[in-house]
Design a protein around this motif. Structure first.
Motif, PDB file in Angstrom:
ATOM      1  N   LYS A  68     -57.166  -3.514   8.653  1.00  0.00           N
ATOM      2  CA  LYS A  68     -58.480  -4.057   8.987  1.00  0.00           C
ATOM      3  C   LYS A  68     -59.018  -3.334  10.223  1.00  0.00           C
ATOM      4  O   LYS A  68     -58.244  -2.881  11.060  1.00  0.00           O
ATOM      5  CB  LYS A  68     -58.375  -5.548   9.289  1.00  0.00           C
ATOM      6  CG  LYS A  68     -57.984  -6.382   8.095  1.00  0.00           C
ATOM      7  CD  LYS A  68     -57.862  -7.836   8.472  1.00  0.00           C
ATOM      8  CE  LYS A  68     -57.419  -8.664   7.284  1.00  0.00           C
ATOM      9  NZ  LYS A  68     -57.245 -10.077   7.630  1.00  0.00           N
ATOM     10  N   PRO A  69     -60.337  -3.244  10.370  1.00  0.00           N
ATOM     11  CA  PRO A  69     -60.898  -2.639  11.581  1.00  0.00           C
ATOM     12  C   PRO A  69     -60.421  -3.386  12.837  1.00  0.00           C
ATOM     13  O   PRO A  69     -60.296  -4.614  12.822  1.00  0.00           O
ATOM     14  CB  PRO A  69     -62.408  -2.804  11.391  1.00  0.00           C
ATOM     15  CG  PRO A  69     -62.587  -2.861   9.910  1.00  0.00           C
ATOM     16  CD  PRO A  69     -61.378  -3.610   9.406  1.00  0.00           C
ATOM     17  N   GLY A  70     -60.129  -2.633  13.890  1.00  0.00           N
ATOM     18  CA  GLY A  70     -59.670  -3.238  15.135  1.00  0.00           C
ATOM     19  C   GLY A  70     -58.890  -2.257  15.979  1.00  0.00           C
ATOM     20  O   GLY A  70     -58.854  -1.058  15.703  1.00  0.00           O
ATOM     21  N   ILE A  71     -58.232  -2.782  17.011  1.00  0.00           N
ATOM     22  CA  ILE A  71     -57.421  -1.976  17.927  1.00  0.00           C
ATOM     23  C   ILE A  71     -55.955  -2.119  17.540  1.00  0.00           C
ATOM     24  O   ILE A  71     -55.465  -3.227  17.315  1.00  0.00           O
ATOM     25  CB  ILE A  71     -57.650  -2.410  19.382  1.00  0.00           C
ATOM     26  CG1 ILE A  71     -59.113  -2.154  19.776  1.00  0.00           C
ATOM     27  CG2 ILE A  71     -56.696  -1.683  20.329  1.00  0.00           C
ATOM     28  CD1 ILE A  71     -59.502  -2.691  21.140  1.00  0.00           C
ATOM     29  N   GLY A  79     -36.059   9.886  18.402  1.00  0.00           N
ATOM     30  CA  GLY A  79     -34.739   9.490  18.892  1.00  0.00           C
ATOM     31  C   GLY A  79     -34.900   8.380  19.904  1.00  0.00           C
ATOM     32  O   GLY A  79     -35.508   7.356  19.625  1.00  0.00           O
ATOM     33  N   LYS A  80     -34.410   8.597  21.132  1.00  0.00           N
ATOM     34  CA  LYS A  80     -34.521   7.586  22.195  1.00  0.00           C
ATOM     35  C   LYS A  80     -35.874   7.623  22.902  1.00  0.00           C
ATOM     36  O   LYS A  80     -36.234   6.684  23.586  1.00  0.00           O
ATOM     37  CB  LYS A  80     -33.392   7.778  23.218  1.00  0.00           C
ATOM     38  CG  LYS A  80     -32.028   7.489  22.647  1.00  0.00           C
ATOM     39  CD  LYS A  80     -30.946   7.662  23.696  1.00  0.00           C
ATOM     40  CE  LYS A  80     -29.587   7.394  23.090  1.00  0.00           C
ATOM     41  NZ  LYS A  80     -28.521   7.544  24.064  1.00  0.00           N
ATOM     42  N   TYR A  81     -36.611   8.705  22.739  1.00  0.00           N
ATOM     43  CA  TYR A  81     -37.932   8.846  23.370  1.00  0.00           C
ATOM     44  C   TYR A  81     -38.956   8.050  22.581  1.00  0.00           C
ATOM     45  O   TYR A  81     -38.997   8.100  21.347  1.00  0.00           O
ATOM     46  CB  TYR A  81     -38.328  10.317  23.417  1.00  0.00           C
ATOM     47  CG  TYR A  81     -39.750  10.544  23.887  1.00  0.00           C
ATOM     48  CD1 TYR A  81     -40.053  10.573  25.238  1.00  0.00           C
ATOM     49  CD2 TYR A  81     -40.784  10.715  22.973  1.00  0.00           C
ATOM     50  CE1 TYR A  81     -41.356  10.769  25.677  1.00  0.00           C
ATOM     51  CE2 TYR A  81     -42.091  10.914  23.402  1.00  0.00           C
ATOM     52  CZ  TYR A  81     -42.367  10.933  24.752  1.00  0.00           C
ATOM     53  OH  TYR A  81     -43.655  11.125  25.175  1.00  0.00           O
ATOM     54  N   LYS A  82     -39.831   7.324  23.300  1.00  0.00           N
ATOM     55  CA  LYS A  82     -40.922   6.584  22.673  1.00  0.00           C
ATOM     56  C   LYS A  82     -42.202   6.825  23.446  1.00  0.00           C
ATOM     57  O   LYS A  82     -42.188   6.886  24.670  1.00  0.00           O
ATOM     58  CB  LYS A  82     -40.639   5.082  22.671  1.00  0.00           C
ATOM     59  CG  LYS A  82     -39.556   4.653  21.739  1.00  0.00           C
ATOM     60  CD  LYS A  82     -39.427   3.143  21.756  1.00  0.00           C
ATOM     61  CE  LYS A  82     -38.308   2.698  20.863  1.00  0.00           C
ATOM     62  NZ  LYS A  82     -38.196   1.238  20.817  1.00  0.00           N
ATOM     63  N   GLU A  83     -43.281   6.937  22.700  1.00  0.00           N
ATOM     64  CA  GLU A  83     -44.602   7.109  23.281  1.00  0.00           C
ATOM     65  C   GLU A  83     -45.556   6.169  22.558  1.00  0.00           C
ATOM     66  O   GLU A  83     -45.530   6.094  21.334  1.00  0.00           O
ATOM     67  CB  GLU A  83     -45.035   8.563  23.102  1.00  0.00           C
ATOM     68  CG  GLU A  83     -46.392   8.897  23.643  1.00  0.00           C
ATOM     69  CD  GLU A  83     -46.675  10.394  23.547  1.00  0.00           C
ATOM     70  OE1 GLU A  83     -45.819  11.207  23.950  1.00  0.00           O
ATOM     71  OE2 GLU A  83     -47.752  10.745  23.048  1.00  0.00           O
ATOM     72  N   VAL A  84     -46.368   5.432  23.306  1.00  0.00           N
ATOM     73  CA  VAL A  84     -47.305   4.472  22.712  1.00  0.00           C
ATOM     74  C   VAL A  84     -48.734   4.886  23.032  1.00  0.00           C
ATOM     75  O   VAL A  84     -49.043   5.190  24.181  1.00  0.00           O
ATOM     76  CB  VAL A  84     -47.040   3.047  23.226  1.00  0.00           C
ATOM     77  CG1 VAL A  84     -48.037   2.057  22.614  1.00  0.00           C
ATOM     78  CG2 VAL A  84     -45.611   2.610  22.956  1.00  0.00           C
ATOM     79  N   GLN A  85     -49.569   4.902  22.000  1.00  0.00           N
ATOM     80  CA  GLN A  85     -50.984   5.227  22.182  1.00  0.00           C
ATOM     81  C   GLN A  85     -51.839   4.213  21.444  1.00  0.00           C
ATOM     82  O   GLN A  85     -51.441   3.678  20.409  1.00  0.00           O
ATOM     83  CB  GLN A  85     -51.276   6.634  21.653  1.00  0.00           C
ATOM     84  CG  GLN A  85     -50.555   7.703  22.443  1.00  0.00           C
ATOM     85  CD  GLN A  85     -51.088   9.081  22.113  1.00  0.00           C
ATOM     86  OE1 GLN A  85     -52.247   9.265  21.781  1.00  0.00           O
ATOM     87  NE2 GLN A  85     -50.211  10.077  22.218  1.00  0.00           N
ATOM     88  N   LYS A  86     -53.024   3.965  21.979  1.00  0.00           N
ATOM     89  CA  LYS A  86     -53.955   3.010  21.388  1.00  0.00           C
ATOM     90  C   LYS A  86     -54.913   3.758  20.470  1.00  0.00           C
ATOM     91  O   LYS A  86     -55.389   4.838  20.815  1.00  0.00           O
ATOM     92  CB  LYS A  86     -54.725   2.286  22.475  1.00  0.00           C
ATOM     93  CG  LYS A  86     -55.709   1.248  21.958  1.00  0.00           C
ATOM     94  CD  LYS A  86     -56.309   0.413  23.067  1.00  0.00           C
ATOM     95  CE  LYS A  86     -57.236   1.214  23.914  1.00  0.00           C
ATOM     96  NZ  LYS A  86     -58.004   0.411  24.883  1.00  0.00           N
ATOM     97  N   ILE A  87     -55.182   3.173  19.280  1.00  0.00           N
ATOM     98  CA  ILE A  87     -56.189   3.730  18.385  1.00  0.00           C
ATOM     99  C   ILE A  87     -57.158   2.625  17.965  1.00  0.00           C
ATOM    100  O   ILE A  87     -56.826   1.437  18.030  1.00  0.00           O
ATOM    101  CB  ILE A  87     -55.583   4.384  17.123  1.00  0.00           C
ATOM    102  CG1 ILE A  87     -54.851   3.355  16.259  1.00  0.00           C
ATOM    103  CG2 ILE A  87     -54.712   5.561  17.480  1.00  0.00           C
ATOM    104  CD1 ILE A  87     -54.604   3.824  14.845  1.00  0.00           C
ATOM    105  N   ILE A  88     -58.312   3.062  17.537  1.00  0.00           N
ATOM    106  CA  ILE A  88     -59.306   2.140  16.977  1.00  0.00           C
ATOM    107  C   ILE A  88     -59.455   2.468  15.509  1.00  0.00           C
ATOM    108  O   ILE A  88     -59.723   3.623  15.139  1.00  0.00           O
ATOM    109  CB  ILE A  88     -60.652   2.288  17.698  1.00  0.00           C
ATOM    110  CG1 ILE A  88     -60.492   1.912  19.179  1.00  0.00           C
ATOM    111  CG2 ILE A  88     -61.719   1.416  17.017  1.00  0.00           C
ATOM    112  CD1 ILE A  88     -61.700   2.232  20.036  1.00  0.00           C
ATOM    113  N   LYS A  89     -59.258   1.470  14.654  1.00  0.00           N
ATOM    114  CA  LYS A  89     -59.443   1.623  13.208  1.00  0.00           C
ATOM    115  C   LYS A  89     -60.829   1.093  12.876  1.00  0.00           C
ATOM    116  O   LYS A  89     -61.175  -0.016  13.216  1.00  0.00           O
ATOM    117  CB  LYS A  89     -58.369   0.825  12.467  1.00  0.00           C
ATOM    118  CG  LYS A  89     -58.646   0.555  10.992  1.00  0.00           C
ATOM    119  CD  LYS A  89     -58.651   1.801  10.154  1.00  0.00           C
ATOM    120  CE  LYS A  89     -58.586   1.494   8.671  1.00  0.00           C
ATOM    121  NZ  LYS A  89     -59.860   1.256   8.019  1.00  0.00           N
ATOM    122  N   GLN A  90     -61.646   1.936  12.226  1.00  0.00           N
ATOM    123  CA  GLN A  90     -63.007   1.519  11.855  1.00  0.00           C
ATOM    124  C   GLN A  90     -63.076   1.209  10.378  1.00  0.00           C
ATOM    125  O   GLN A  90     -62.272   1.596   9.599  1.00  0.00           O
ATOM    126  CB  GLN A  90     -64.016   2.602  12.207  1.00  0.00           C
ATOM    127  CG  GLN A  90     -64.134   2.767  13.684  1.00  0.00           C
ATOM    128  CD  GLN A  90     -65.285   3.656  14.085  1.00  0.00           C
ATOM    129  OE1 GLN A  90     -65.630   4.599  13.401  1.00  0.00           O
ATOM    130  NE2 GLN A  90     -65.872   3.384  15.233  1.00  0.00           N
TER     131      GLN A  90
END
Length: 90
Positions: A68-71, A79-90
């Motif tokens: 659904k549209p939203g954040i 592996g043990k490395y993690k990266e988090v990023q925000k996206i907007i779904k339209q």
């Protein structure tokens, strides 16, 4: 623990149907050493709405047409490395 330095770019953002995860400058050399093993997408309640495992890939693509549209938050695991990023779904 999530990184404070992004080695990957999630695009397009905002997105409609597909997101791509690719290494970015200046971290390309370091990102090339970080091979993607899983991508997890969560909503604002931290519920997992989509996930996909990979066989140690440098780039990845995920279909998000069913969301659904939203954040959303995209967790890139290497592996043990993690990266988090925000996206907007339209």
């Amino acid at each position: 623990m999530a990184s404070t330095v992004n080695y990957f770019k999630v695009s397009p953002n905002p997105a409609y149907n597909i997101i791509n995860v690719i290494p970015i400058e200046p971290g390309v050399e370091k990102a090339a050493k970080k091979l993607i093993t899983e991508i997890i997408i969560t909503d604002f309640t931290n519920s997992i709405v989509s996930s996909k495992k990979f066989e140690k890939e440098q780039t990845a693509q995920l279909f998000i047409a069913g969301l659904k549209p939203g954040i959303y938050y995209v967790t890139i695991e290497c592996g043990k490395y993690k990266e988090v990023q925000k996206i907007i779904k339209q």
